[in-house]
Write an enzyme that holds these catalytic residues in place. Structure first.
Site, short mmCIF file in Angstrom:
data_model
loop_
_atom_site.label_atom_id
_atom_site.label_comp_id
_atom_site.label_asym_id
_atom_site.label_seq_id
_atom_site.Cartn_x
_atom_site.Cartn_y
_atom_site.Cartn_z
CE1 TYR A 1 -8.47 5.29 8.57
CE2 TYR A 1 -9.86 6.66 7.82
CZ TYR A 1 -8.99 5.94 7.48
OH TYR A 1 -7.91 6.53 7.24
N GLY B 1 0.81 -1.68 -0.22
CA GLY B 1 -0.34 0.02 -0.32
C GLY B 1 0.77 0.91 0.13
N1 NAD Z 1 -6.20 4.66 1.18
C1 NAD Z 1 -6.46 5.70 1.87
O1 NAD Z 1 -7.98 5.95 0.99
C2 NAD Z 1 -5.97 6.25 2.49
C3 NAD Z 1 -6.59 7.43 2.72
C4 NAD Z 1 -6.53 8.46 3.95
C5 NAD Z 1 -5.37 8.09 5.00
N2 NAD Z 1 -5.44 6.33 4.19
C6 NAD Z 1 -4.12 5.63 5.55
O2 NAD Z 1 -2.81 5.53 4.72
C7 NAD Z 1 -2.40 4.71 5.84
C8 NAD Z 1 -1.70 3.48 4.79
O3 NAD Z 1 -3.56 3.32 4.01
P1 NAD Z 1 -3.41 2.04 2.96
O4 NAD Z 1 -5.07 2.42 1.92
O5 NAD Z 1 -2.33 2.37 2.23
O6 NAD Z 1 -4.29 1.12 3.32
P2 NAD Z 1 -3.18 -0.99 2.90
O7 NAD Z 1 -4.69 -1.54 3.89
O8 NAD Z 1 -3.41 -1.30 1.68
O9 NAD Z 1 -2.37 -0.94 3.45
C9 NAD Z 1 -2.03 -0.65 5.06
C10 NAD Z 1 -1.11 -1.55 5.51
O10 NAD Z 1 -0.98 -1.63 7.11
C11 NAD Z 1 -0.44 -2.76 7.93
N3 NAD Z 1 -1.08 -2.89 9.13
C12 NAD Z 1 -2.77 -3.13 9.27
N4 NAD Z 1 -2.36 -3.39 10.53
C13 NAD Z 1 -0.83 -3.78 10.89
C14 NAD Z 1 -0.24 -3.59 12.65
N5 NAD Z 1 -1.28 -3.54 13.07
N6 NAD Z 1 0.79 -2.73 12.77
C15 NAD Z 1 1.48 -3.24 11.64
N7 NAD Z 1 1.21 -3.02 9.47
C16 NAD Z 1 -0.07 -2.87 10.10
C17 NAD Z 1 -0.82 -3.42 6.53
O11 NAD Z 1 -0.16 -4.96 6.68
C18 NAD Z 1 -0.76 -3.53 5.54
O12 NAD Z 1 0.51 -3.60 5.08
C19 NAD Z 1 -3.15 3.97 6.41
O13 NAD Z 1 -2.87 4.99 7.30
C20 NAD Z 1 -4.28 4.85 6.19
O14 NAD Z 1 -5.47 5.28 7.24
C21 NAD Z 1 -5.47 5.64 3.15
#
Ligand code: NAD
Length: 251
Positions: free
Chosen positions: A154, A17
């Protein structure tokens, strides 16, 4: 370009991600990077290369595993200058009204998105102090400003992390450490794409339409902001939230 030569970074949730793209960008700018994740950390680090990257399996909710990841940064690369708190539950959360959200789901999201960050900064603080120019970058969310329904847990966690960013900036400033947040809009990360399984999520079109720049957001849209905040040019910026969402919310 932010020259991060000689710096050591830890990026949580970097096994896939957005986190992987952030880690790869910091490495491209010269940093050596520890990629921490519950899954896929070693594989992700191998994609960057063994010289510059180390994958550590770790769960941010486990203070012992977090401490071990920080120690791995010290023993492998000699210290720690930059922490990117990216690990977060978003793609797999339950979407439901606040009235119906199971309490254990509420607590699960807080454990990762809020308490996990506390574990990381507590463990990293001694090394960040030693750095003399430490950087903490928290990945929050533009939802703190846009307030979408059906995801109160969230939004509440990202609001808490926004507030923590400011309070930690005050506490850590005396040690020359800056603490800032990057707040992404709806981003087509691996997790988001996997959840929608090929079909466009209605949220994707809504996000596009709400933006000043009307296109989808991808992880690469976030890397420049994080690299900038990690670099020397951002040394007098702290306690701030930089929204990176193509101009959907403005504050
Ligand atoms: N994708 C979006 O639209 C979006 C928007 C705003 C904010 N975010 C934030 O960006 C960040 C990444 O989002 P993403 O879309 O890449 O998510 P994703 O689900 O694709 O990736 C998240 C990663 O975090 C890891 N992870 C989950 N729980 C964990 C834990 N307890 N310890 C260690 N690693 C852990 C997962 O294995 C994964 O590799 C997050 O904090 C999310 O809230 C995402």
């Amino acid at each position: 370009m932010a020259d991060l030569s000689g710096k050591v970074a830890l990026v949580t949730g970097a096994g896939s991600g957005i986190g992987f793209d952030l880690a790869a960008e910091l490495a491209r700018q010269g940093a050596r990077v520890v990629l921490g994740d519950v899954a896929g950390a070693e594989r992700a680090a191998a994609r960057i290369g063994a010289e510059a990257a180390l994958g550590v399996q770790m769960d941010v909710t486990d203070a012992g595993q977090v401490a071990a990841a920080v120690e791995a940064a010290r023993s492998r690369f000699g210290g720690l200058d930059i922490v990117v708190n990216n690990a977060g539950l978003f793609t797999n959360i339950t979407r439901a009204s606040f009235a119906d959200l199971p309490l254990d789901e509420w607590e699960r999201v807080f454990a990762v998105n809020v308490t996990g960050v506390l574990h990381i900064v507590r463990a990293a603080w001694p090394l960040l102090k030693r750095s003399g120019a430490g950087r903490v970058i928290n990945i929050t969310s533009a939802t703190v400003f846009s307030a979408p329904p059906m995801m109160l847990h969230y939004v509440a966690t990202k609001g808490a992390l926004t507030a923590m960013t400011r309070s930690m900036a005050r506490e850590m400033g005396a040690d020359g450490i800056t603490v800032n947040a990057v707040a992404p809009g709806y981003t087509l990360s691996e997790g988001v794409l996997a959840r929608s399984a090929g079909a466009e999520d209605p949220q994707q079109e809504r996000a596009r339409n709400a933006r000043a720049i009307k296109r989808d957001q991808v992880p690469g849209d976030l890397t420049g902001a994080v690299a900038f905040l990690a670099g020397d040019a951002a040394g007098f910026i702290t306690g701030q939230t930089l929204v990176v969402d193509g101009g959907a919310v403005m504050h």
